[in-house]
Design an enzyme around this catalytic site. Structure first.
Site, PDB file in Angstrom:
ATOM      1  N   ASN A  33       0.802  -1.217   0.000  1.00 48.79           N
ATOM      2  CA  ASN A  33       0.000   0.000   0.000  1.00 48.79           C
ATOM      3  C   ASN A  33       0.844   1.280   0.000  1.00 48.79           C
ATOM      4  OD1 ASN A  33      -1.676  -2.075   2.073  1.00 48.79           O
ATOM      5  ND2 ASN A  33      -2.717  -1.292   0.245  1.00 48.79           N
ATOM      6  N   ILE A  36       0.945   6.781   0.607  1.00 52.72           N
ATOM      7  CA  ILE A  36       0.306   5.698   1.340  1.00 52.72           C
ATOM      8  C   ILE A  36      -1.154   5.593   0.941  1.00 52.72           C
ATOM      9  CG2 ILE A  36      -0.250   4.793   3.634  1.00 52.72           C
ATOM     10  CD1 ILE A  36       1.973   6.732   4.671  1.00 52.72           C
ATOM     11  N   CYS A  37      -1.610   4.355   0.764  1.00 51.19           N
ATOM     12  CA  CYS A  37      -3.030   4.158   0.528  1.00 51.19           C
ATOM     13  C   CYS A  37      -3.630   3.555   1.781  1.00 51.19           C
ATOM     14  CB  CYS A  37      -3.233   3.221  -0.676  1.00 51.19           C
ATOM     15  SG  CYS A  37      -4.966   2.795  -0.922  1.00 51.19           S
ATOM     16  N   LEU A  38      -4.297   4.398   2.556  1.00 52.28           N
ATOM     17  CA  LEU A  38      -4.926   3.918   3.791  1.00 52.28           C
ATOM     18  C   LEU A  38      -6.253   4.650   3.897  1.00 52.28           C
ATOM     19  CD1 LEU A  38      -4.645   2.254   6.430  1.00 52.28           C
ATOM     20  CD2 LEU A  38      -3.612   4.266   7.467  1.00 52.28           C
ATOM     21  N   LEU A  42      -0.997  -0.127  -4.096  1.00 55.48           N
ATOM     22  CA  LEU A  42      -0.292   0.921  -4.847  1.00 55.48           C
ATOM     23  C   LEU A  42       0.948   0.328  -5.496  1.00 55.48           C
ATOM     24  CD1 LEU A  42      -0.346   4.122  -2.590  1.00 55.48           C
ATOM     25  CD2 LEU A  42      -1.406   3.810  -4.823  1.00 55.48           C
TER      26      LEU A  42
END
Lengths: 161, 796
Positions: free
Chosen positions: A92, A99-101, A134
């Site tokens: 991620n 960051i993909c959160l 990601l």
């Protein structure tokens, strides 16, 4: 007087943000949670540096990652912008450190704070969300923990103190 | 072209020394010389063919004058003579002359206007035909009676017998010098018809004489008031004398009052200048120097208020007082003397505030300052205050409470004694000013917050209470009341609790002793319970006491048992509280029988335990003792020395000690003891303090945290020193330091200081200075949590 207000409509909010960030710093310092930490970079309270240590029992164990935290002027109504400054091989996290959160994006809520974000990120290291990667390669490799760890160590550069 | 007089002296003293005071040949030579110059000049000018050549010559002539002639009057004579031969001057020449005159170095202060006046007069006066005849100097004109009058002048002087012969001779020389000027000016008067120089001569003479007299009579003598008698002398004899010797007097009737006025002014000024340079010494001598101060005050009122005075004093203080070689106590004493003396000069004490600023800043950097201030507040040691100062505390219930609003005083319109603040007030920030603050307030206000003082007091009090007997209590109560007036009730709460603890302890002991006694009566417990009457505890509420240095070692079994018994009854007495023993505090009274002699000692529990072991076995090694007492060998080694100096123990090989045995059979006298050491459990009392009276909800986690070095001096009853305590308090910032060092890497001291002061706001803003932070970080380095390299701190 009016001009000044018009030019800086968030003037009073700015003060509140400072106050909020200050108290978050205070509680973060007092909580003293092992493995996560953050502190303002300089005299600007809107820009912090964070440190998280890889959770034990994961491929990231023993590594520590530096983060850059940027707080917008309408924090906590908008999420802070957070990225890894230390290269992190993770499904991620992209190569630029983005960051993909979900809680940093659409699920952000004003009840979150620096402490919860840092803890979420720490647990994200051990439990990636492979459904919306990601870094696709990392997501595929996740199943093979041994090979994944090699990749992590290959990308990892210890932060310069 | 012309020759100088053969004798050419640079100063009047020089002349006097070389010529034995005989001026006449010298003066005559100069007068002849001046005439000669005039002649030569006349010839020279006459030989010039045109006007521009003349100008060039005159300019050159004038420029050479100051280099060759010491006295401006001689220069003046030359100029006038020069003019006599060149009149009339056109306006261009006048301007040029004025310019040349301006560039000369006039030490005697004849103004340009005066010159202008003379020049104009010279221009309008008809030229006398023969200079030589009218202007020749008549040495015999000098009246010998004047010398007699001078003698009378000296005799009228206060303290006449002490005036030095040297001052007298110098004055005679100065007098002749002046006479010469005066006669020259008469001569000039004959030439020019103006009399402008006569007052200037008089001023010069007055200044000189007054200066000589004040310097020789008053220097270093601060204990008597000089000003009144000097003033009398100046206004009477001196002025009379001046007028007698000044022949110009007849022409100017206004001169009399002018001379009196001027002489008075000169006296004030001279006296002030002398005293200002001596001010530091005057302050050292306070209060003996009060007369000098009062004189100075009069002078200050008469002359202009000098900011310079305060600055001179400040420099003196910084140079002579504020350096390593001076005791803190001396500095503080001087600080108080300074405030008191300056208050004589300036009742608003603004000047005192200004002058003492460097002292305040300096003593703050000394660690023992707080101790001395508090100690003298409670009347310990050498007190810095006299009875009057303390009476202020005792007497006035409305006295200045610390930090009260000073605005009230400025708005007090009914105060008849109100005085405006002097100019120096502008230099001091309004908030820092305390009008009419008393001396103790000035002293305590060295520290911005009185917390430090109260903490120090608490420490001193704790020491006293723990070491002293009950008689200390009464005195402590009295002092506490005094301090309450000064610092307010609330801030001294914990001290009050400390005193209350002592009172309570007495009751608790009584209760426990009674309970123990009643237990003993019952036959069932008779044999198992020995008497613990000797054991009295002090029960302290640890929250209100300073931190104690933690030491761990094993007490003798008999004491431990006593502790358990006491603890058991205490639980009964106050079930909600828990005791936490502090064995390092308290005292033990014991009687030892050494070599057939009984000796009484009052020692610390550690020492007592140490010697107790020697009662069990005659010789011990350090290592064995340490094991038996469950402590470190270093501690044992450091403290066993006491018993050696007391002649109880002696060394028996490396790290091995044994009881002194003067007699071959030590067992003879003590009988029941295997050695000759006997613990007196019956008459002595083993006072072991600290029982923690904890809050009801608190459990057993109230261990006093303490990290200071283990082996300290035992004098201070094991209370953590102020400095260490400060570092201890800074631990709350430690997580911040860790936070920034974790995330930002290595940081320098000022960066850490900056960060802390920026981000720490709750619950109280960060208030430590950089030095304190440095000490704290040094502590952390010692504890191996930090490392310092190249001025940068980093986490280990």
């Amino acid at each position: 007087m009016f001009n000044a207000t018009a030019a800086n409509p968030t003037g009073s909010d700015g003060l509140n943000v400072t106050k909020r960030l200050r108290s978050e710093l205070m509680s973060l310092m007092m909580a003293n949670i092992p493995g996560v930490s953050a502190f303002p970079e300089s005299d600007n309270l809107h820009s912090w540096v964070g440190t998280i240590e890889g959770p034990p029992g994961t491929v990231y164990e023993g590594l520590s990652f530096k983060l850059g935290l940027k707080f917008p002027n309408d924090y906590p109504y908008s999420a802070p912008t957070i990225r890894f400054d230390t290269p992190c091989y993770h499904p991620n996290v992209d190569t630029a450190g983005n960051i993909c959160l979900d809680i940093l994006k659409e699920k952000w809520s004003a009840v979150y704070n620096v402490q919860t974000i840092l803890l979420s990120l720490q647990s994200l290291l051990g439990e990636p969300n492979n459904n919306s990667p990601l870094n696709g390669q990392a997501a595929q490799l996740w199943a093979n923990q041994e090979e994944f760890k090699k990749q992590v160590l290959k990308h990892y550069q210890p932060p310069q103190a | 072209m012309w020759s100088f007089p053969t004798q050419h002296y640079t100063t009047i003293e020089d002349l006097h020394l070389n010529n034995g005071g005989d001026y006449f040949p010298f003066v005559r030579a100069w007068c002849e010389f001046l005439d000669q110059v005039a002649q030569v000049h006349k010839q020279a000018v006459g030989s010039c063919t045109n006007i521009s050549q003349q100008h060039v010559f005159e300019a050159a002539f004038l420029r050479t004058i100051p280099a060759r002639f010491e006295s401006w009057l001689q220069t003046f004579c030359l100029v006038v003579l020069f003019l006599q031969h060149n009149c009339p001057l056109d306006s261009d020449a006048q301007r040029r002359l004025a310019y040349e005159l301006q560039t000369l170095d006039w030490s005697t202060g004849v103004t340009l206007a005066e010159w202008q006046c003379i020049l104009n007069a010279a221009e309008t006066q008809p030229r006398p035909d023969s200079l030589g005849k009218t202007c020749s100097f008549q040495g015999t004109d000098m009246d010998v009676d004047l010398d007699l009058e001078l003698e009378e002048l000296w005799n009228a002087l206060p303290g006449a017998e002490s005036i030095s012969a040297w001052t007298k001779t110098l004055t005679v020389a100065q007098y002749y010098d002046t006479m010469y000027y005066i006669h020259t000016s008469i001569r000039l008067h004959a030439i020019t018809g103006v009399h402008v120089l006569v007052p200037a001569q008089a001023w010069r003479l007055v200044r000189w004489v007054v200066n000589a007299v004040v310097t020789s009579q008053c220097t270093g003598d601060f204990e008597s008031s000089w000003l009144g008698s000097l003033l009398h002398w100046v206004r009477g004899p001196l002025v009379r004398w001046i007028l007698t010797v000044n022949p110009g007097n007849g022409h100017q009737p206004s001169l009399d009052s002018a001379v009196v006025h001027h002489a008075t002014h000169v006296l004030h000024e001279t006296y002030r200048e002398l005293r200002v340079t001596e001010l530091f010494r005057i302050i050292v001598d306070y209060p003996d120097s009060l007369p000098a101060l009062q004189d100075l005050k009069v002078c200050l009122a008469e002359t202009q208020h000098p900011l310079a005075m305060a600055d001179i004093l400040r420099e003196d203080i910084e140079r002579r007082l504020l350096h390593q070689g001076v005791n803190t106590l001396d500095i503080l004493a001087q600080y108080i003397a300074c405030i008191k003396s300056l208050r004589v000069l300036d009742p608003t004490s603004v000047m005192a505030q200004y002058v003492t600023q460097p002292i305040r800043a300096y003593v703050r950097t000394r660690e023992d300052t707080i101790h001395f201030i508090v100690a003298s507040l409670v009347g310990d040691d050498t007190s810095l205050f006299d009875d009057h100062d303390l009476a202020v505390v005792k007497g006035s219930h409305h006295s200045v409470v610390y930090g009260s609003d000073e605005e009230d005083e400025d708005n007090d319109f009914d105060n008849e004694n109100w005085e405006p603040e002097p100019m120096e007030a502008l230099v001091i920030p309004k908030s820092a000013r305390q009008r009419h603050a008393d001396v103790i307030t000035m002293l305590t206000s060295i520290y911005e917050s009185h917390d430090v003082l109260i903490k120090e007091y608490q420490r001193i009090l704790a020491n006293k209470l723990l070491q002293g007997d009950h008689s200390v209590l009464e005195e402590a109560l009295r002092n506490l009341e005094l301090l309450k007036i000064r610092f307010g009730e609330t801030s001294l709460n914990s001290c009050e609790v400390m005193l209350k603890d002592m009172g309570d302890s007495r009751r608790i002991n009584q209760y426990i002793h009674e309970a123990l006694a009643s237990e003993q009566i019952r036959p069932s417990t008779l044999e198992s319970t020995p008497s613990f009457q000797f054991f009295t505890g002090r029960y302290l509420s640890h929250l209100f006491w300073p931190n104690f240095r933690e030491e761990t070692w094993e007490l003798p079994p008999v004491i431990k048992e006593a502790q358990q018994q006491v603890e058991r009854h205490y639980q009964h007495f106050k079930p909600t509280r828990k005791l936490h023993w502090q064995p390092q505090l308290g005292t033990v009274e014991l009687t030892l029988t050494v070599a057939d002699h009984d000796k009484s000692f009052s020692v610390s529990p550690f020492q007592a335990t140490l010697i107790y072991h020697f009662g069990q076995r005659n010789s011990w090694t350090i290592a064995d003792l340490a094991t038996a007492m469950n402590t470190s060998p270093e501690l044992v080694r450091a403290r066993i020395g006491y018993w050696i100096t007391q002649g109880v123990l002696q060394t028996a090989g490396l790290d091995k000690y044994q009881v002194v045995q003067a007699l071959p059979d030590p067992n003879g006298s003590s009988g029941d003891s295997p050695s000759n050491t006997k613990r007196s459990t019956t008459e002595g009392d083993w006072e072991d303090s600290d029982a923690d009276e904890n809050g009801s909800d608190c459990s057993d986690e109230e261990a006093n945290v303490d990290l200071s070095a283990a082996v300290g001096n035992e004098e201070d009853a094991g209370i953590v020193s102020n400095q260490d305590q400060r570092a201890e308090e800074m631990r709350i910032y430690w997580s911040f330091v860790v936070g920034m060092l974790t995330n930002l890497g290595a940081l320098s001291l000022d960066r850490i200081q900056g960060m802390l002061s920026m981000f720490v706001q709750d619950p109280a803003p960060y208030s430590c200075n950089e030095r304190e932070l440095e000490q704290f970080l040094a502590l952390m380095v010692r504890e191996d949590k930090l490392e310092l390299s190249g001025g940068q701190y980093r986490l280990k």
